[in-house]
Design a protein around this motif. Structure first.
Motif, PDB file in Angstrom:
ATOM      1  N   VAL A   1      68.445  50.499   7.275  1.00  0.00           N
ATOM      2  CA  VAL A   1      69.587  50.508   6.360  1.00  0.00           C
ATOM      3  C   VAL A   1      70.583  51.517   6.911  1.00  0.00           C
ATOM      4  O   VAL A   1      70.240  52.673   7.136  1.00  0.00           O
ATOM      5  N   ILE A   2      71.804  51.053   7.143  1.00  0.00           N
ATOM      6  CA  ILE A   2      72.842  51.924   7.696  1.00  0.00           C
ATOM      7  C   ILE A   2      74.005  51.992   6.713  1.00  0.00           C
ATOM      8  O   ILE A   2      74.546  50.959   6.313  1.00  0.00           O
ATOM      9  N   PHE A   3      74.349  53.197   6.308  1.00  0.00           N
ATOM     10  CA  PHE A   3      75.533  53.416   5.469  1.00  0.00           C
ATOM     11  C   PHE A   3      76.674  53.809   6.389  1.00  0.00           C
ATOM     12  O   PHE A   3      76.609  54.849   7.046  1.00  0.00           O
ATOM     13  N   GLU A   4      77.705  52.973   6.438  1.00  0.00           N
ATOM     14  CA  GLU A   4      78.845  53.274   7.291  1.00  0.00           C
ATOM     15  C   GLU A   4      79.648  54.421   6.690  1.00  0.00           C
ATOM     16  O   GLU A   4      79.900  54.451   5.485  1.00  0.00           O
ATOM     17  N   GLU A   5      80.000  55.383   7.526  1.00  0.00           N
ATOM     18  CA  GLU A   5      80.791  56.534   7.081  1.00  0.00           C
ATOM     19  C   GLU A   5      82.284  56.238   7.271  1.00  0.00           C
ATOM     20  O   GLU A   5      82.631  55.472   8.148  1.00  0.00           O
ATOM     21  N   PRO A   6      83.175  56.841   6.487  1.00  0.00           N
ATOM     22  CA  PRO A   6      82.866  57.698   5.339  1.00  0.00           C
ATOM     23  C   PRO A   6      82.419  56.850   4.141  1.00  0.00           C
ATOM     24  O   PRO A   6      83.157  55.977   3.705  1.00  0.00           O
ATOM     25  N   CYS A   7      81.208  57.113   3.669  1.00  0.00           N
ATOM     26  CA  CYS A   7      80.625  56.340   2.572  1.00  0.00           C
ATOM     27  C   CYS A   7      81.246  56.781   1.247  1.00  0.00           C
ATOM     28  O   CYS A   7      81.578  57.952   1.072  1.00  0.00           O
ATOM     29  N   GLN A   8      81.399  55.818   0.319  1.00  0.00           N
ATOM     30  CA  GLN A   8      81.972  56.114  -1.005  1.00  0.00           C
ATOM     31  C   GLN A   8      80.924  56.102  -2.113  1.00  0.00           C
ATOM     32  O   GLN A   8      81.211  56.464  -3.250  1.00  0.00           O
ATOM     33  N   ILE A   9      79.717  55.654  -1.796  1.00  0.00           N
ATOM     34  CA  ILE A   9      78.690  55.429  -2.822  1.00  0.00           C
ATOM     35  C   ILE A   9      78.195  56.756  -3.386  1.00  0.00           C
ATOM     36  O   ILE A   9      77.814  57.646  -2.629  1.00  0.00           O
ATOM     37  N   LYS A  10      78.219  56.880  -4.714  1.00  0.00           N
ATOM     38  CA  LYS A  10      77.821  58.124  -5.383  1.00  0.00           C
ATOM     39  C   LYS A  10      76.365  58.108  -5.845  1.00  0.00           C
ATOM     40  O   LYS A  10      75.734  59.144  -5.974  1.00  0.00           O
ATOM     41  N   LYS A  11      75.842  56.903  -6.135  1.00  0.00           N
ATOM     42  CA  LYS A  11      74.456  56.802  -6.606  1.00  0.00           C
ATOM     43  C   LYS A  11      73.762  55.629  -5.938  1.00  0.00           C
ATOM     44  O   LYS A  11      74.322  54.540  -5.848  1.00  0.00           O
ATOM     45  N   LEU A  12      72.532  55.874  -5.478  1.00  0.00           N
ATOM     46  CA  LEU A  12      71.675  54.780  -5.037  1.00  0.00           C
ATOM     47  C   LEU A  12      70.910  54.295  -6.260  1.00  0.00           C
ATOM     48  O   LEU A  12      70.335  55.092  -6.999  1.00  0.00           O
TER      49      LEU A  12
END
Length: 174
Positions: free
Chosen positions: A99-110
């Motif tokens: 699982v890769i979160f592309e930066e800059p990530c905006q997600i505040k909660k998983l």
């Protein structure tokens, strides 16, 4: 059978850009074990409940255009429609190892149960994440695989570690 059979034939889904879709709908690909790869279009702002639950995905990149995985959605229940926070997006994806979160990530909660039942051995949580939901990383029922969770934040800045993971090493990297 249970309806979730993998006949070995994989399929990939891609959307032509510019795409108009703003979210991946609730249970959109639920149970599609043949779904091996998916590119989330840059138009998508949110991933709704169960959208990739029990699929054959091996890797997913969550683009930095995704703003939330925990929006409030209206779901049908036996008591009629109710509001709830999106959850279970990748639950039961036994082949999902990356699982890769592309930066800059905006997600505040998983979300709650987001990666429940996956066979992740490592994941890096971006610094934008402030909260990780209930049993987010609860392992696959057969799994004793260790998982390394690297968090790009100061030590103990997200409560609830290890978020359901039974054999976790947590590296605070902030």
């Amino acid at each position: 059978g249970n309806g979730y059979t993998d006949n070995g034939v994989g399929f990939n889904v891609t959307f032509e850009e510019p795409c108009q879709m703003t979210y991946i709908p609730n249970s959109c690909f639920y149970g599609q074990l043949q779904l091996k790869s998916f590119t989330i279009p840059s138009s998508v702002k949110s991933l709704r409940s169960n959208c990739f639950q029990v699929t054959g995905l091996t890797s997913i990149t969550i683009p930095n255009t995704v703003q939330t995985m925990t929006e409030i959605e209206i779901v049908e229940s036996w008591m009629g429609p109710k509001e709830q926070e999106s959850s279970f997006q990748f639950a039961g994806c036994e082949s999902l190892t990356e699982v890769i979160f592309e930066e800059p990530c905006q997600i505040k909660k998983l979300p709650d149960y987001c990666f429940n039942g996956c066979k992740l051995t490592e994941i890096t949580i971006p610094s934008s994440v402030e909260e990780i939901g209930t049993d987010c990383f609860y392992p696959h029922w057969q799994s004793t695989e260790p998982i390394t969770i690297t968090i790009n934040k100061p030590t103990d800045s997200i409560a609830g570690a290890p978020w359901g993971a039974t054999n976790a090493t947590i590296i605070w990297n902030g």
